[in-house]
Design a protein around this motif. Sequence first.
Motif, short mmCIF file in Angstrom:
data_model
loop_
_atom_site.label_atom_id
_atom_site.label_comp_id
_atom_site.label_asym_id
_atom_site.label_seq_id
_atom_site.Cartn_x
_atom_site.Cartn_y
_atom_site.Cartn_z
N PRO A 1 0.83 -1.21 0.00
CA PRO A 1 0.00 0.00 0.00
C PRO A 1 0.87 1.27 0.00
CG PRO A 1 -0.76 -1.55 1.68
CD PRO A 1 0.55 -2.07 1.16
N PHE A 2 0.56 2.17 -0.90
CA PHE A 2 1.27 3.45 -0.95
C PHE A 2 1.15 4.15 0.39
CE2 PHE A 2 1.33 8.04 -1.67
CZ PHE A 2 2.58 8.18 -2.23
N SER A 3 -0.01 4.02 1.03
CA SER A 3 -0.25 4.70 2.31
C SER A 3 0.66 4.18 3.42
CB SER A 3 -1.72 4.52 2.74
OG SER A 3 -2.02 3.15 2.94
N ARG A 4 1.26 3.04 3.23
CA ARG A 4 2.20 2.51 4.22
C ARG A 4 3.60 3.11 4.06
NH1 ARG A 4 2.85 -3.78 4.53
NH2 ARG A 4 5.04 -3.63 5.06
N VAL A 5 3.96 3.45 2.84
CA VAL A 5 5.28 4.00 2.54
C VAL A 5 5.27 5.53 2.65
CG1 VAL A 5 7.11 4.12 0.81
CG2 VAL A 5 5.80 2.02 1.09
N TYR A 6 4.16 6.14 2.32
CA TYR A 6 4.05 7.60 2.33
C TYR A 6 4.53 8.21 3.65
CZ TYR A 6 1.85 12.20 2.43
OH TYR A 6 1.61 13.54 2.56
N PRO A 7 4.11 7.70 4.83
CA PRO A 7 4.61 8.30 6.08
C PRO A 7 6.13 8.20 6.22
CG PRO A 7 2.75 6.85 6.53
CD PRO A 7 3.12 6.66 5.09
N MET A 8 6.72 7.19 5.62
CA MET A 8 8.18 7.05 5.67
C MET A 8 8.85 8.14 4.84
SD MET A 8 8.72 2.97 5.51
CE MET A 8 7.31 1.97 5.94
N TYR A 9 8.25 8.49 3.70
CA TYR A 9 8.76 9.60 2.90
C TYR A 9 8.71 10.89 3.73
CZ TYR A 9 8.24 6.78 -1.42
OH TYR A 9 8.33 5.83 -2.41
N VAL A 10 7.58 11.11 4.39
CA VAL A 10 7.41 12.32 5.19
C VAL A 10 8.41 12.33 6.36
CG1 VAL A 10 5.81 13.61 6.67
CG2 VAL A 10 4.99 12.59 4.52
N GLN A 11 8.56 11.22 7.03
CA GLN A 11 9.52 11.14 8.15
C GLN A 11 10.94 11.42 7.69
OE1 GLN A 11 8.93 7.25 9.81
NE2 GLN A 11 7.00 7.81 10.81
N LYS A 12 11.30 10.86 6.56
CA LYS A 12 12.65 11.09 6.03
C LYS A 12 12.88 12.58 5.79
CE LYS A 12 15.88 9.35 2.62
NZ LYS A 12 16.12 8.29 1.67
N ALA A 13 11.90 13.23 5.20
CA ALA A 13 12.01 14.67 4.93
C ALA A 13 12.04 15.46 6.23
CB ALA A 13 10.84 15.12 4.05
N GLU A 14 11.16 15.13 7.17
CA GLU A 14 11.09 15.88 8.42
C GLU A 14 12.35 15.73 9.27
OE1 GLU A 14 7.34 14.53 10.05
OE2 GLU A 14 6.24 16.16 9.04
N ARG A 15 13.00 14.58 9.20
CA ARG A 15 14.26 14.39 9.93
C ARG A 15 15.32 15.37 9.45
NH1 ARG A 15 13.33 8.73 9.39
NH2 ARG A 15 14.77 8.67 7.66
N LYS A 16 15.19 15.82 8.22
CA LYS A 16 16.15 16.76 7.63
C LYS A 16 15.57 18.17 7.51
CE LYS A 16 19.26 13.58 6.89
NZ LYS A 16 20.64 13.66 7.29
N ASN A 17 14.60 18.46 8.37
CA ASN A 17 13.99 19.80 8.45
C ASN A 17 13.24 20.21 7.19
OD1 ASN A 17 14.89 20.26 11.12
ND2 ASN A 17 16.93 20.69 10.30
N HIS A 18 12.60 19.25 6.55
CA HIS A 18 11.72 19.53 5.42
C HIS A 18 10.31 19.14 5.83
CE1 HIS A 18 14.82 20.74 2.60
NE2 HIS A 18 15.57 19.77 3.12
N SER A 19 9.34 19.52 5.02
CA SER A 19 7.95 19.35 5.43
C SER A 19 7.18 18.34 4.60
CB SER A 19 7.24 20.70 5.33
OG SER A 19 7.14 21.09 3.97
N LYS A 20 6.05 17.93 5.16
CA LYS A 20 5.10 17.08 4.46
C LYS A 20 4.64 17.78 3.17
CE LYS A 20 0.44 15.20 5.03
NZ LYS A 20 -0.21 15.96 3.97
N ALA A 21 4.45 19.10 3.26
CA ALA A 21 4.02 19.87 2.08
C ALA A 21 5.02 19.74 0.94
CB ALA A 21 3.82 21.34 2.45
N GLU A 22 6.31 19.71 1.26
CA GLU A 22 7.33 19.55 0.22
C GLU A 22 7.28 18.15 -0.38
OE1 GLU A 22 11.07 22.31 1.32
OE2 GLU A 22 10.41 21.00 2.96
N VAL A 23 7.06 17.15 0.46
CA VAL A 23 6.92 15.77 -0.04
C VAL A 23 5.72 15.70 -0.97
CG1 VAL A 23 6.41 13.38 0.62
CG2 VAL A 23 8.06 14.73 1.96
#
Length: 116
Positions: free
Chosen positions: A10-32
């Motif tokens: 499910p894409f919905s299972r991987v999507y939060p990992m994309y967001v977490q990866k970005a947020e760990r580096k001071n980027h946002s969900k909006a950018e993802v």
Amino acid sequence: MPRHNIFAMPFSRVYPMYVQKAERKNHSKAEVDEIIRWLTGYDQQGLQRQIEREIDFETFFAEAPAMHPNACLIKGVVCGVRVEEVEDPLMQKIRYLDKLIDELAKGKAMEKILRQ
């Protein structure tokens, strides 16, 4: 050719990992979301609807309104694989997305990530 397990994930299972990866580096969900929308042609409502439907990667990309014409400009290595050499079209789309999220996490400018 064997079917990759990621296609049915499910894409919905991987999507939060994309967001977490970005947020760990001071980027946002909006950018993802901006990156995903650029690559796939979904608008924000369409992207959210696909996440809520819990569709798999295969369906997510099959139902994408339009892959961006500049997606072919995405080059480089992700997970030890050169994305421009991936032969399976669906796997290549998944790797494109992985590569774009990696570029965001590494601090690349959004204009460069979106190949503008």
